[in-house]
Design a protein around this motif. Structure first.
Motif, PDB file in Angstrom:
ATOM      1  N   LEU A 120      29.052 -15.224  10.958  1.00 28.76           N
ATOM      2  CA  LEU A 120      29.692 -16.328  11.667  1.00 28.76           C
ATOM      3  C   LEU A 120      28.664 -17.188  12.398  1.00 28.76           C
ATOM      4  O   LEU A 120      28.740 -18.416  12.384  1.00 28.76           O
ATOM      5  CB  LEU A 120      30.719 -15.787  12.664  1.00 28.76           C
ATOM      6  N   LEU A 121      27.697 -16.537  13.038  1.00 29.15           N
ATOM      7  CA  LEU A 121      26.728 -17.250  13.871  1.00 29.15           C
ATOM      8  C   LEU A 121      25.474 -17.663  13.115  1.00 29.15           C
ATOM      9  O   LEU A 121      24.597 -18.325  13.680  1.00 29.15           O
ATOM     10  CB  LEU A 121      26.342 -16.370  15.069  1.00 29.15           C
ATOM     11  N   GLY A 122      25.366 -17.265  11.838  1.00 31.41           N
ATOM     12  CA  GLY A 122      24.197 -17.647  11.052  1.00 31.41           C
ATOM     13  C   GLY A 122      22.898 -17.118  11.613  1.00 31.41           C
ATOM     14  O   GLY A 122      21.860 -17.792  11.555  1.00 31.41           O
ATOM     15  N   LEU A 123      22.911 -15.894  12.137  1.00 31.97           N
ATOM     16  CA  LEU A 123      21.726 -15.333  12.792  1.00 31.97           C
ATOM     17  C   LEU A 123      20.744 -14.700  11.810  1.00 31.97           C
ATOM     18  O   LEU A 123      19.586 -14.479  12.152  1.00 31.97           O
ATOM     19  CB  LEU A 123      22.159 -14.288  13.832  1.00 31.97           C
ATOM     20  N   ASP A 124      21.216 -14.347  10.619  1.00 39.29           N
ATOM     21  CA  ASP A 124      20.364 -13.731   9.592  1.00 39.29           C
ATOM     22  C   ASP A 124      19.683 -12.459  10.093  1.00 39.29           C
ATOM     23  O   ASP A 124      18.544 -12.173   9.731  1.00 39.29           O
ATOM     24  CB  ASP A 124      19.307 -14.732   9.102  1.00 39.29           C
ATOM     25  N   THR A 125      20.396 -11.702  10.927  1.00 40.33           N
ATOM     26  CA  THR A 125      19.878 -10.400  11.360  1.00 40.33           C
ATOM     27  C   THR A 125      19.760  -9.475  10.152  1.00 40.33           C
ATOM     28  O   THR A 125      18.806  -8.705  10.028  1.00 40.33           O
ATOM     29  CB  THR A 125      20.820  -9.775  12.399  1.00 40.33           C
TER      30      THR A 125
END
Length: 227
Positions: A120-125
């Motif tokens: 959702l947040l596009g963090l690419d963790t």
């Protein structure tokens, strides 16, 4: 949650009064996120355990979110490091799926719903290969009435199942949505806001152990991610 507001709005001022408190939470995750201490799981009646994979996943995503929110790259780096540890310790020996906690037998698996926040947040963790790994794993497990929450239970947690769907391939998303629609519209006892029912056994899809759950908001995570 704060970053979910800041990122689309572009408003960096609103969060500033909360940064000292969020910083303390982030530091807690630095100390305890990679190897979570013993605590209860999302499913309350499961026994308390240390090193639960889902809690570690949430911690690594939380650190990435704080790094993005505050502009402090060291927290971003730690979140990435912890995600790497999770892939080493929180998956089976073939890295085909997540296990419920570190060191669990390969037969153990769990629905990795916290990945929806990363998506959702596009963090690419976690990279796309991780989403593909879980999507492939779910595909063979989905029953007509849904996806079991884990190898330790017979029931689905439908709001969390839909969060997991938000990270899956289109075909797996369709299987999950179709099973949820079938059960809630034509099979399950008529109760408002059901979220938990058996997907295996004689009573599969027939009776919900919950009703009037605010958690049904999770049903719309797939729509949120797709937007």
């Amino acid at each position: 949650m704060v970053y979910a507001y800041q990122k689309p709005s572009g408003d960096i001022e609103w969060a500033k009064p909360f940064l000292p408190a969020l910083h303390r939470y982030a530091d807690y995750l630095v100390r305890h996120g990679q190897y979570p201490p013993e605590e209860r799981s999302t499913i309350d009646h499961n026994e308390s355990r240390a090193n639960q994979t889902l809690i570690a996943i949430s911690a690594s995503i939380g650190l990435k979110a704080y790094g993005a929110l505050s502009g402090m790259a060291n927290y971003t780096d730690i979140g990435n490091l912890y995600a790497s540890t999770i892939m080493d310790l929180g998956t089976d020996t073939k890295q085909a799926h997540f296990t419920s906690h570190y060191g669990r037998a390969d037969s153990s698996w769990i629905t990795s719903y916290p990945l929806a926040y990363d998506k959702l947040l596009g963090l690419d963790t976690f990279d796309e290969a991780v989403y593909e790994m879980q999507s492939t794993w779910y595909k063979d497990l989905i029953q007509p009435d849904g996806l079991q929450f884990s190898s330790d239970v017979q029931f689905t947690v439908a709001d969390l199942e839909m969060m997991a769907a938000a990270t899956c391939s289109n075909d797996v998303q369709s299987l999950i949505v179709d099973s949820l629609h079938q059960t809630t519209t034509s099979r399950i006892d008529s109760v408002p806001g059901p979220t938990r029912w058996n997907v295996t056994g004689a009573n599969s899809g027939r009776q919900s152990s919950t009703k009037a759950q605010a958690a049904v908001g999770g049903y719309w995570m797939l729509a949120a991610v797709n937007m």
